[in-house]
Design an enzyme around this catalytic site. Structure first.
Site, mmCIF file in Angstrom:
data_model
loop_
_atom_site.group_PDB
_atom_site.id
_atom_site.type_symbol
_atom_site.label_atom_id
_atom_site.label_comp_id
_atom_site.label_asym_id
_atom_site.label_seq_id
_atom_site.Cartn_x
_atom_site.Cartn_y
_atom_site.Cartn_z
ATOM 1 N N LYS A 126 -8.196 -2.844 41.264
ATOM 2 C CA LYS A 126 -9.016 -2.266 40.186
ATOM 3 C C LYS A 126 -10.458 -2.246 40.643
ATOM 4 O O LYS A 126 -10.852 -3.064 41.484
ATOM 5 C CB LYS A 126 -8.912 -3.110 38.925
ATOM 6 N N ASP A 166 -10.085 5.175 34.539
ATOM 7 C CA ASP A 166 -9.913 4.169 33.486
ATOM 8 C C ASP A 166 -11.024 4.483 32.476
ATOM 9 O O ASP A 166 -11.507 5.634 32.462
ATOM 10 C CB ASP A 166 -10.017 2.742 34.067
HETATM 11 P P1 NDP Z 1 -11.620 6.403 27.723
HETATM 12 O O1 NDP Z 1 -12.935 6.112 28.297
HETATM 13 O O2 NDP Z 1 -11.045 7.770 27.836
HETATM 14 O O3 NDP Z 1 -11.604 6.000 26.178
HETATM 15 C C1 NDP Z 1 -11.913 4.705 25.729
HETATM 16 C C2 NDP Z 1 -11.949 4.737 24.218
HETATM 17 O O4 NDP Z 1 -12.073 3.419 23.673
HETATM 18 C C3 NDP Z 1 -13.153 5.512 23.710
HETATM 19 O O5 NDP Z 1 -12.788 6.139 22.530
HETATM 20 C C4 NDP Z 1 -14.164 4.402 23.479
HETATM 21 O O6 NDP Z 1 -15.168 4.744 22.557
HETATM 22 C C5 NDP Z 1 -13.260 3.359 22.885
HETATM 23 N N1 NDP Z 1 -13.899 2.034 22.887
HETATM 24 C C6 NDP Z 1 -14.159 1.295 21.799
HETATM 25 N N2 NDP Z 1 -14.762 0.167 22.077
HETATM 26 C C7 NDP Z 1 -14.914 0.139 23.381
HETATM 27 C C8 NDP Z 1 -15.480 -0.815 24.261
HETATM 28 N N3 NDP Z 1 -16.028 -1.964 23.840
HETATM 29 N N4 NDP Z 1 -15.412 -0.544 25.551
HETATM 30 C C9 NDP Z 1 -14.892 0.617 25.967
HETATM 31 N N5 NDP Z 1 -14.354 1.550 25.176
HETATM 32 C C10 NDP Z 1 -14.362 1.313 23.895
HETATM 33 O O7 NDP Z 1 -10.628 5.338 28.358
HETATM 34 P P2 NDP Z 1 -9.030 5.368 28.431
HETATM 35 O O8 NDP Z 1 -8.468 6.018 27.223
HETATM 36 O O9 NDP Z 1 -8.650 5.837 29.758
HETATM 37 O O10 NDP Z 1 -8.715 3.794 28.391
HETATM 38 C C11 NDP Z 1 -8.450 3.084 27.180
HETATM 39 C C12 NDP Z 1 -7.710 1.800 27.505
HETATM 40 O O11 NDP Z 1 -6.472 2.111 28.149
HETATM 41 C C13 NDP Z 1 -8.424 0.855 28.465
HETATM 42 O O12 NDP Z 1 -8.069 -0.479 28.126
HETATM 43 C C14 NDP Z 1 -7.807 1.185 29.823
HETATM 44 O O13 NDP Z 1 -7.907 0.112 30.721
HETATM 45 C C15 NDP Z 1 -6.376 1.442 29.403
HETATM 46 N N6 NDP Z 1 -5.543 2.243 30.296
HETATM 47 C C16 NDP Z 1 -5.936 3.472 30.735
HETATM 48 C C17 NDP Z 1 -5.102 4.223 31.539
HETATM 49 C C18 NDP Z 1 -5.453 5.590 31.985
HETATM 50 O O14 NDP Z 1 -4.636 6.207 32.670
HETATM 51 N N7 NDP Z 1 -6.600 6.142 31.621
HETATM 52 C C19 NDP Z 1 -3.807 3.691 31.991
HETATM 53 C C20 NDP Z 1 -3.455 2.422 31.405
HETATM 54 C C21 NDP Z 1 -4.318 1.741 30.605
HETATM 55 P P3 NDP Z 1 -16.562 5.343 23.091
HETATM 56 O O15 NDP Z 1 -16.260 6.723 23.546
HETATM 57 O O16 NDP Z 1 -17.454 5.265 21.905
HETATM 58 O O17 NDP Z 1 -17.001 4.442 24.217
HETATM 59 O O1 2IT Z 2 -4.871 0.599 33.783
HETATM 60 C C1 2IT Z 2 -4.275 1.481 34.427
HETATM 61 O O2 2IT Z 2 -3.081 1.397 34.713
HETATM 62 C C2 2IT Z 2 -5.033 2.673 34.811
HETATM 63 N N1 2IT Z 2 -6.206 2.789 34.482
HETATM 64 C C3 2IT Z 2 -4.375 3.750 35.637
HETATM 65 C C4 2IT Z 2 -4.366 3.365 37.081
HETATM 66 C C5 2IT Z 2 -3.886 4.427 38.033
HETATM 67 O O3 2IT Z 2 -3.972 4.145 39.243
HETATM 68 O O4 2IT Z 2 -3.433 5.484 37.622
#
Ligand code: NDP
Ligand code: 2IT
Length: 444
Positions: A126, A166
């Site tokens: 990561k 992420d």
């Molecule tokens: P994005 O940046 O696309 O979205 C994050 C969302 O969470 C936004 O709506 C953000 O609001 C909100 N949020 C609220 N509070 C917080 C905070 N304290 N810190 C950060 N964000 C906050 O991220 P993802 O949707 O990609 O990721 C969301 C979660 O899913 C994370 O935990 C990530 O690690 C996990 N994840 C992501 C994957 C991926 O493929 N993208 C895969 C597996 C897990 P705002 O816009 O106001 O910041």
């Molecule tokens: O938390 C996660 O699994 C991710 N942000 C996706 C990682 C990836 O390599 O696609």
């Protein structure tokens, strides 16, 4: 003292002021207790747990960049190459002002077990930065991404370490980083996933984490005598994971009534309008107040609050520790049946325990959000064979992977006498493959 307790103390002592990392390790070690204690001397002799909790390599670097006014800024860059026993390091990059070493280590540690559960050959890593893309121009984001990659490129490669997105890292950021990598290395290789479709990306990767979360939730409910169809679902977040979780939940016949961002949340009793949400978040990069002003049925509330809404299924899809004990109590009081994590470690240990004690079906992120990284691994396969598969092909593989993950974690929990404890099942099933590979490869 038992080996498991010894290692938890060791982690706390060796990694001071990293509470999220301690929390992630604690959850895993508690689940592994039964496995380790059955064979404690052998694991201890090989220092297997010390090796598991210590990253193979930690890269920390300076990221200087210049804003549109000519002002120089400096951010911290991180890449934690945690474990490569079963494949090249694989895991996302997070750009958010809260990012620090402990957060990246917690995420990297989780990634080891998650990637193992996908059944695909990917190790755990990561990275990220405390850079905040919010409010920056595209030009500034590009300047940052190019500077970040100017250091990172020497540590990564299609067979070494393959980052992805992420929080705060989506298609735009991956594009800028890919361009800089290619320019420096003069090599067109699948070094990042989540790429655009015109330059080596995979169809369905954008949707994969959210869709995968719903495929697993669907199977979980089905195998527990219920059905996602007709359920009321509460989602937190409004980013990549949340948007496609909402979209798939609706396709499967559920009604999703909330979403949130870091400033507030939406209650929309008619069901979230996904097209509008995408317009607000993916196109305009705006706040949820814009959703509310364009949608008469929606209420906007400042601050936190989605867990106070009555629902059958809750899907935390924003960030770590966003669902705490009081939230769990409220969900249980409102009759929630299932909680499946879309985010990484959104539920605190106390809240998890409370949900499990109250017979809520609970699946931890390393199982339920594994669809994103699994589809990243499918992107790597397509890049290696220099072909691209159809959306339907990738989506079908993703669905099969999520259904398999559910059954693997369910079986592992039963095998170790903890039926229905999907956290234990996920940690044990994820661990066993990695531990076996580590043992086979000797002391490295
Ligand atoms: P994005 O940046 O696309 O979205 C994050 C969302 O969470 C936004 O709506 C953000 O609001 C909100 N949020 C609220 N509070 C917080 C905070 N304290 N810190 C950060 N964000 C906050 O991220 P993802 O949707 O990609 O990721 C969301 C979660 O899913 C994370 O935990 C990530 O690690 C996990 N994840 C992501 C994957 C991926 O493929 N993208 C895969 C597996 C897990 P705002 O816009 O106001 O910041
Ligand atoms: O938390 C996660 O699994 C991710 N942000 C996706 C990682 C990836 O390599 O696609």
């Amino acid at each position: 003292m038992s080996y498991v307790d010894e290692i938890y103390n060791y982690v706390v002592e060796k990694n001071p002021a990293q509470p999220e990392f301690h929390q992630a390790v604690k959850e895993v070690l508690e689940s592994l207790r039964v496995v380790i204690e059955a064979n404690e001397e052998e694991y201890r002799k090989d220092a297997l747990l010390e090796r598991l909790v210590t990253p193979e390599r930690q890269i920390l670097f300076r990221v200087p960049w210049v804003d549109d006014k000519g002002q120089v800024h400096v951010n911290n860059g991180f890449r934690i190459q945690f474990n490569s026993a079963i494949g090249p390091y694989k895991g996302g990059l997070r750009f958010h002002p809260s990012v620090n070493l402990g957060i990246i280590k917690f995420l990297g540690f989780e990634q080891i077990f998650k990637n193992s559960l996908t059944s695909l050959p990917i190790g755990g890593g990561k990275g990220g930065s405390d850079f905040d893309p919010k409010g920056k121009s595209d030009r500034e984001v590009m300047a940052f991404c190019q500077s970040f990659m100017t250091e990172l490129y020497r540590h990564i490669g299609a067979d070494t370490d393959v980052p992805a997105g992420d929080i705060g890292v989506g298609g735009r950021e991956i594009g800028y980083m890919y361009g800089q990598y290619k320019r420096i290395r003069d090599t067109y290789e699948g070094v990042l996933t989540g790429k655009g479709l015109t330059y080596g990306g995979s169809l369905a990767r954008t949707q994969a984490t959210g869709y995968g979360l719903l495929y697993l939730t669907e199977e979980l409910l089905k195998c527990n005598g219920s059905d996602i169809k007709g359920k009321t679902v509460v989602v937190s977040g409004a980013g990549n994971v949340a948007i496609y979780a909402i979209e798939k939940a609706q396709q499967l016949g559920a009604k999703v009534v909330t979403c949130s961002d870091s400033t507030g949340w939406i209650y929309d009793p008619e069901g979230i309008d996904v097209a509008l949400l995408k317009e607000v978040k993916e196109v305009k990069r705006a706040r949820l107040t814009e959703y509310a002003s364009a949608r008469p049925s929606a209420e906007y509330h400042e601050g936190k609050g989605v867990w106070s809404v009555k629902c059958d299924v809750a899907l935390p899809c924003a960030t770590q520790n966003e669902l705490l004990l009081d939230d769990a109590k409220q969900l249980v009081a409102n009759g929630v049946q299932a909680v499946c994590e879309g985010a990484n470690m959104p539920t605190s240990i106390e809240a998890t325990q409370y949900l499990q004690d109250n017979k809520v079906l609970f699946v931890c992120g390393k199982a339920s959000n594994a669809g994103g990284v699994a589809t990243s691994a499918l992107e790597m396969s397509q890049n290696s064979e220099r072909l691209s598969w159809t959306f339907e092909e990738v989506d079908a593989k993703l669905k099969q992977i999520m259904v398999n993950i559910y059954h693997n974690i369910d079986d592992a929990a039963r095998k170790y006498g903890m039926e229905g404890n999907y956290v234990a099942g996920a940690n044990i099933a994820g661990f066993l493959k990695v531990a076996e590979a580590m043992k086979a490869q000797g002391i490295v």
